[in-house]
Design a protein around this motif. Sequence first.
Motif, PDB file in Angstrom:
ATOM      1  N   ASN A 421       0.833  -1.210   0.000  1.00  0.00           N
ATOM      2  CA  ASN A 421       0.000   0.000   0.000  1.00  0.00           C
ATOM      3  C   ASN A 421       0.866   1.258   0.000  1.00  0.00           C
ATOM      4  O   ASN A 421       0.797   2.098   0.899  1.00  0.00           O
ATOM      5  CB  ASN A 421      -0.946   0.004   1.214  1.00  0.00           C
ATOM      6  N   ASP A 422       1.706   1.356  -1.014  1.00  0.00           N
ATOM      7  CA  ASP A 422       2.677   2.461  -1.056  1.00  0.00           C
ATOM      8  C   ASP A 422       2.057   3.827  -1.327  1.00  0.00           C
ATOM      9  O   ASP A 422       2.732   4.853  -1.264  1.00  0.00           O
ATOM     10  CB  ASP A 422       3.779   2.174  -2.077  1.00  0.00           C
ATOM     11  N   GLY A 423       0.743   3.865  -1.652  1.00  0.00           N
ATOM     12  CA  GLY A 423       0.081   5.143  -1.852  1.00  0.00           C
ATOM     13  C   GLY A 423      -0.062   5.547  -3.303  1.00  0.00           C
ATOM     14  O   GLY A 423      -0.799   6.491  -3.616  1.00  0.00           O
ATOM     15  N   PHE A 424       0.623   4.858  -4.218  1.00  0.00           N
ATOM     16  CA  PHE A 424       0.527   5.181  -5.636  1.00  0.00           C
ATOM     17  C   PHE A 424      -0.673   4.476  -6.273  1.00  0.00           C
ATOM     18  O   PHE A 424      -1.056   3.377  -5.866  1.00  0.00           O
ATOM     19  CB  PHE A 424       1.790   4.737  -6.380  1.00  0.00           C
ATOM     20  N   CYS A 425      -1.241   5.108  -7.298  1.00  0.00           N
ATOM     21  CA  CYS A 425      -2.157   4.427  -8.211  1.00  0.00           C
ATOM     22  C   CYS A 425      -1.309   3.922  -9.384  1.00  0.00           C
ATOM     23  O   CYS A 425      -0.327   4.574  -9.761  1.00  0.00           O
ATOM     24  CB  CYS A 425      -3.228   5.380  -8.736  1.00  0.00           C
ATOM     25  N   TYR A 426      -1.677   2.783  -9.943  1.00  0.00           N
ATOM     26  CA  TYR A 426      -0.931   2.235 -11.076  1.00  0.00           C
ATOM     27  C   TYR A 426      -1.854   2.159 -12.286  1.00  0.00           C
ATOM     28  O   TYR A 426      -2.941   1.577 -12.222  1.00  0.00           O
ATOM     29  CB  TYR A 426      -0.356   0.868 -10.724  1.00  0.00           C
ATOM     30  N   ILE A 427      -1.438   2.775 -13.384  1.00  0.00           N
ATOM     31  CA  ILE A 427      -2.249   2.877 -14.595  1.00  0.00           C
ATOM     32  C   ILE A 427      -1.809   1.808 -15.597  1.00  0.00           C
ATOM     33  O   ILE A 427      -0.698   1.883 -16.140  1.00  0.00           O
ATOM     34  CB  ILE A 427      -2.127   4.283 -15.212  1.00  0.00           C
ATOM     35  N   TYR A 428      -2.666   0.822 -15.810  1.00  0.00           N
ATOM     36  CA  TYR A 428      -2.350  -0.299 -16.694  1.00  0.00           C
ATOM     37  C   TYR A 428      -2.932  -0.135 -18.095  1.00  0.00           C
ATOM     38  O   TYR A 428      -2.545  -0.861 -19.014  1.00  0.00           O
ATOM     39  CB  TYR A 428      -2.857  -1.610 -16.080  1.00  0.00           C
TER      40      TYR A 428
END
Length: 461
Positions: A421-428
């Motif tokens: 839960n590093d706080g980033f959103c990841y855009i795939y």
Amino acid sequence: MNISEEKILEEFIKKEDELGLNDVRYMKMPLWRLFRSSYRIKYIKARSKGYNTQTAQRETALWLWYNVKYFILSTLGFAKLLIYKRHYDNIVFSFPRLQRLNDSLYIDKFTDPVIDRTNIKKSVCVFQFINRKIYRGRRWEEDRVIRMEFVVYFSVLLSVFLCPIIAFSARNEIKSLYNKLNHIYRLRITEYVKWCIKLSFFKCEVDLYRFIFKKIKCKKVYVVNRMVCLPQIVAAHQCDLLVLEFQHGVTLGNTILYSGRYDAVADPDYFLIFGEVWRGSQFAIPLDKIVNIGWAYKDVINKLPLKDAFHKNACLVVSSPEISDKLVETILLLAREYPSVEFHIRCHPQESLSTKAIEVIKTSLNVQVADNKIDSFMALRTYSFVIGENSSVLFEALSMGKKVARLNFNGFNPIPTHVVNDGFCYIYDLKDFKVFLDSKNNHGQTGFYNDFNPDNIHSIY
């Protein structure tokens, strides 16, 4: 650097060990340290498509005039330092690239805030490196700063005369390293000559810094980049001084700068990180020599007024030299899919967009190149949304409570943080960008940039 490039680097580092490149020593340090960065880059470029190290050009032809001016000022500064026999407990070699806080004030965000909040400031002299940029304004706490043009150019002059002598004295070491590296590259005699010239300049710098350290009678030397400050580190260790290095960016895995075998002569004695998350082996420093001091710069930023307008419906896009063309291509895809969103591309200070990329950007109504002359922390204050791949600015944004996403499609493959839960959103894919815009802000993982604690640096002796 993406994952594939990191693996290529790991492959080359294994070759370094197998061939014994680190075993050839001169002045008690591995001679390979002088040359390894350029050959690591060369190795990656030959095996990775799209790897780019193009850097921004100097601002104007006035750069030469400014160097003449600063050489004179630097010479006067060192003359006063030595003639008046001034003594300083702490010598700080600040980061070459300064940050612009406003129209006329510049600061080194890594060292200046730490100096100001610790007992270092009681007895300190700051050496400022030469930079490609022209700084038309006042530097933070200018009275404690001496520019380094004199040391650099005087070392160049000395090396011109001493090069034959130094090259002859180190001929066995240079030949040994040359033969070992020949197993990877077909080296030309011109490479050998370049090595001799570089070694001569390095030796002159080390001797000059050793003389300065002894005259000043300093006890500790602080640096920001061990590759840039290799002469200072070696000279300090020859004088039995303590060397401390500041972390100056995000490092998630193997890097051209840090990766490799630790060496007590060429590497710092302590490494100062700005968040507990960064404690690890990626800096090639023994773990017991890594000290978390936190991030002092945010206290400076928080006290400054916000002058620029807030961008309500815009996303700051963080670029870097290695991903320029690929990033522009990806942002144009997003811009077409989301015409109501503005995309402001912020280039790295050393990055130069290609003419083709600039022309393509001009064809899109909702894409523009942002001004990167102002400090990244200052720029981040005016955005809610930030996207990129691996840049340090993404972690800075997260520490400021921004919504931050990392691109993970169209050729992007961000290096994992290894933090749950590093706080980033990841855009795939393109649809994920809408999910990112609508997501709740969880303010990220607090371990990336901890509050500054002066006691942690005071405890190092």
